[in-house]
Scaffold this motif. Structure first.
Motif, mmCIF file in Angstrom:
data_model
loop_
_atom_site.group_PDB
_atom_site.id
_atom_site.type_symbol
_atom_site.label_atom_id
_atom_site.label_comp_id
_atom_site.label_asym_id
_atom_site.label_seq_id
_atom_site.Cartn_x
_atom_site.Cartn_y
_atom_site.Cartn_z
ATOM 1 N N SER A 58 80.934 77.328 124.726
ATOM 2 C CA SER A 58 81.354 77.437 123.320
ATOM 3 C C SER A 58 82.686 76.768 123.031
ATOM 4 C CB SER A 58 81.405 78.916 122.879
ATOM 5 O OG SER A 58 80.144 79.522 123.040
ATOM 6 N N ALA A 59 83.091 75.831 123.892
ATOM 7 C CA ALA A 59 84.253 74.999 123.566
ATOM 8 C C ALA A 59 83.804 73.883 122.621
ATOM 9 C CB ALA A 59 84.867 74.406 124.830
ATOM 10 N N THR A 60 84.721 73.365 121.840
ATOM 11 C CA THR A 60 84.421 72.254 120.939
ATOM 12 C C THR A 60 84.991 70.972 121.534
ATOM 13 O OG1 THR A 60 84.472 73.696 119.001
ATOM 14 C CG2 THR A 60 84.719 71.342 118.603
ATOM 15 N N VAL A 61 84.216 69.916 121.509
ATOM 16 C CA VAL A 61 84.674 68.602 121.954
ATOM 17 C C VAL A 61 84.736 67.691 120.732
ATOM 18 C CG1 VAL A 61 84.204 66.603 123.414
ATOM 19 C CG2 VAL A 61 83.663 68.917 124.238
ATOM 20 N N VAL A 62 85.906 67.115 120.487
ATOM 21 C CA VAL A 62 86.122 66.286 119.301
ATOM 22 C C VAL A 62 86.432 64.857 119.739
ATOM 23 C CG1 VAL A 62 87.461 65.966 117.198
ATOM 24 C CG2 VAL A 62 87.046 68.284 118.067
ATOM 25 N N ALA A 63 85.657 63.911 119.261
ATOM 26 C CA ALA A 63 85.898 62.488 119.509
ATOM 27 C C ALA A 63 86.354 61.838 118.202
ATOM 28 C CB ALA A 63 84.634 61.810 120.020
ATOM 29 N N SER A 64 87.467 61.103 118.268
ATOM 30 C CA SER A 64 88.018 60.461 117.071
ATOM 31 C C SER A 64 88.295 58.990 117.361
ATOM 32 C CB SER A 64 89.313 61.149 116.633
ATOM 33 O OG SER A 64 89.119 62.539 116.455
ATOM 34 N N TRP A 65 88.214 58.151 116.343
ATOM 35 C CA TRP A 65 88.448 56.721 116.536
ATOM 36 C C TRP A 65 88.783 56.046 115.213
ATOM 37 C CZ3 TRP A 65 83.701 59.131 116.963
ATOM 38 C CH2 TRP A 65 82.765 58.824 115.975
ATOM 39 N N ILE A 95 88.318 55.480 121.952
ATOM 40 C CA ILE A 95 87.970 56.815 121.484
ATOM 41 C C ILE A 95 88.954 57.820 122.073
ATOM 42 C CG2 ILE A 95 86.139 58.540 121.299
ATOM 43 C CD1 ILE A 95 85.279 55.927 120.132
ATOM 44 N N SER A 96 89.421 58.750 121.254
ATOM 45 C CA SER A 96 90.221 59.880 121.736
ATOM 46 C C SER A 96 89.308 61.098 121.791
ATOM 47 C CB SER A 96 91.398 60.138 120.796
ATOM 48 O OG SER A 96 92.086 61.328 121.175
ATOM 49 N N ILE A 97 89.230 61.752 122.970
ATOM 50 C CA ILE A 97 88.342 62.891 123.154
ATOM 51 C C ILE A 97 89.172 64.098 123.561
ATOM 52 C CG2 ILE A 97 86.296 63.790 124.327
ATOM 53 C CD1 ILE A 97 86.994 60.139 124.647
ATOM 54 N N GLN A 98 89.030 65.189 122.819
ATOM 55 C CA GLN A 98 89.834 66.388 123.078
ATOM 56 C C GLN A 98 88.948 67.629 123.112
ATOM 57 O OE1 GLN A 98 92.515 67.708 119.950
ATOM 58 N NE2 GLN A 98 94.009 68.428 121.454
ATOM 59 N N PRO A 99 89.138 68.485 124.137
ATOM 60 C CA PRO A 99 88.456 69.783 124.136
ATOM 61 C C PRO A 99 89.282 70.816 123.381
ATOM 62 C CG PRO A 99 89.602 69.491 126.215
ATOM 63 C CD PRO A 99 89.868 68.244 125.404
ATOM 64 N N VAL A 100 88.616 71.720 122.694
ATOM 65 C CA VAL A 100 89.282 72.808 121.983
ATOM 66 C C VAL A 100 88.584 74.104 122.371
ATOM 67 C CG1 VAL A 100 89.932 73.770 119.748
ATOM 68 C CG2 VAL A 100 89.838 71.282 120.057
ATOM 69 N N PHE A 101 89.359 75.087 122.839
ATOM 70 C CA PHE A 101 88.775 76.362 123.272
ATOM 71 C C PHE A 101 89.609 77.504 122.724
ATOM 72 C CE2 PHE A 101 87.990 79.707 126.557
ATOM 73 C CZ PHE A 101 86.620 79.831 126.360
ATOM 74 N N MET A 102 88.941 78.459 122.089
ATOM 75 C CA MET A 102 89.614 79.619 121.509
ATOM 76 C C MET A 102 90.742 79.198 120.574
ATOM 77 S SD MET A 102 88.140 82.388 122.647
ATOM 78 C CE MET A 102 89.365 83.657 122.367
ATOM 79 N N GLY A 103 90.522 78.119 119.818
ATOM 80 C CA GLY A 103 91.500 77.657 118.863
ATOM 81 C C GLY A 103 92.645 76.852 119.443
#
Length: 260
Positions: A58-65, A95-103
């Motif tokens: 349930s972590a979110t993975v965000v890719a931005s470019w 691409i920038s890829i970042q994991p987000v977990f529990m905010g």
């Protein structure tokens, strides 16, 4: 299903397909990401805690470019084992890829996809959740390890509230300075099945659902509030049944990693 816009030249509906291991490699792009436009690919991998090496569900993975002067973004959620797949990511663009977990956002990595299917594993430190030593409360987090293990889904998804460091598998066996009594809270909602049984996969899935529910979180917060009121710094011998959460409030002064 979430709709994200790459840029003005394309809008897509993206499903975060949760594939693990070599599954994405073994498939063609058309199987992993149906109807992929030209010059796009799939990015996949695992989001895991750097200390325990456990995958984070349930972590979110965000890719931005940036492409052609416009911003684009794609995001998806990890599966039970921490696996993620992002579709329709442009090729030949940084691409920038970042994991987000529990905010809490983890360290961002950069990649330039040249293959249609690319693996990128993302490390995340649970110690960073909530601002370093323990979200929303710093070092005042109650020490507690559900089932006596550090990789339990309840521990992972509630690390803002509980502290269960790697190597604390024996915390329930630590010598107690004081035994302050039992704390208990009701888990509201008839849909909550807290008596977790079944095979390992089913058990892990039910643990994940339970750990992330608002009903369970409310019950957990009440037990922690009661433990602090009693002057406890640890909760041990947790017990879950269909509608209640119970633990023993104690004080421990030794390093829990030394308890066996």
């Amino acid at each position: 299903m979430t709709t994200k816009r790459f840029a003005s030249w394309m809008t897509v509906s993206a499903v975060a397909l949760a594939l693990t291991g070599s599954a994405a490699v073994a498939q063609e792009l058309s199987e992993v990401c149906p109807d992929s436009p030209d010059m796009t690919g799939a990015l996949w991998g695992l989001v895991s805690d750097g200390d325990t090496q456990m995958g984070l569900p349930s972590a979110t993975v965000v890719a931005s470019w940036e492409k052609d002067g416009e911003s684009g973004q794609m995001e998806g959620q990890t599966a039970l084992d921490g696996g993620y797949t992002l579709c329709y990511v442009p090729l030949g663009v940084e691409i920038s890829i970042q994991p987000v977990f529990m905010g809490t956002g983890g360290a961002a990595l950069t990649a330039n996809l040249t293959e249609e299917i690319t693996r990128l594993d993302l490390p995340f430190s649970l110690s960073d959740v909530g601002g370093g030593a323990g979200g929303g409360g710093g070092e005042d987090r109650i020490w507690a390890c559900f089932e006596g293990t550090t990789d339990n889904q309840i521990n992972l998804q509630n690390s803002r509230l509980l502290r269960c460091d790697p190597g604390w598998e024996g915390i329930d066996r630590c010598p107690k300075d004081a035994e302050l009594g039992q704390v208990q809270a009701t888990i509201s909602g008839a849909t909550i099945a807290a008596d977790i049984t079944g095979d390992q996969r089913e058990r892990e899935e039910r643990e994940r659902q339970l750990a992330g529910s608002s009903e369970f979180r409310e019950a957990l917060e009440k037990t922690l509030e009661d433990a602090r009121r009693l002057g406890a710094n640890a909760l041990i011998n947790w017990r879950l049944n269909r509608n209640s959460l119970t633990a023993e409030a104690v004080t421990i002064s030794v390093d829990p990693s030394t308890c066996r």
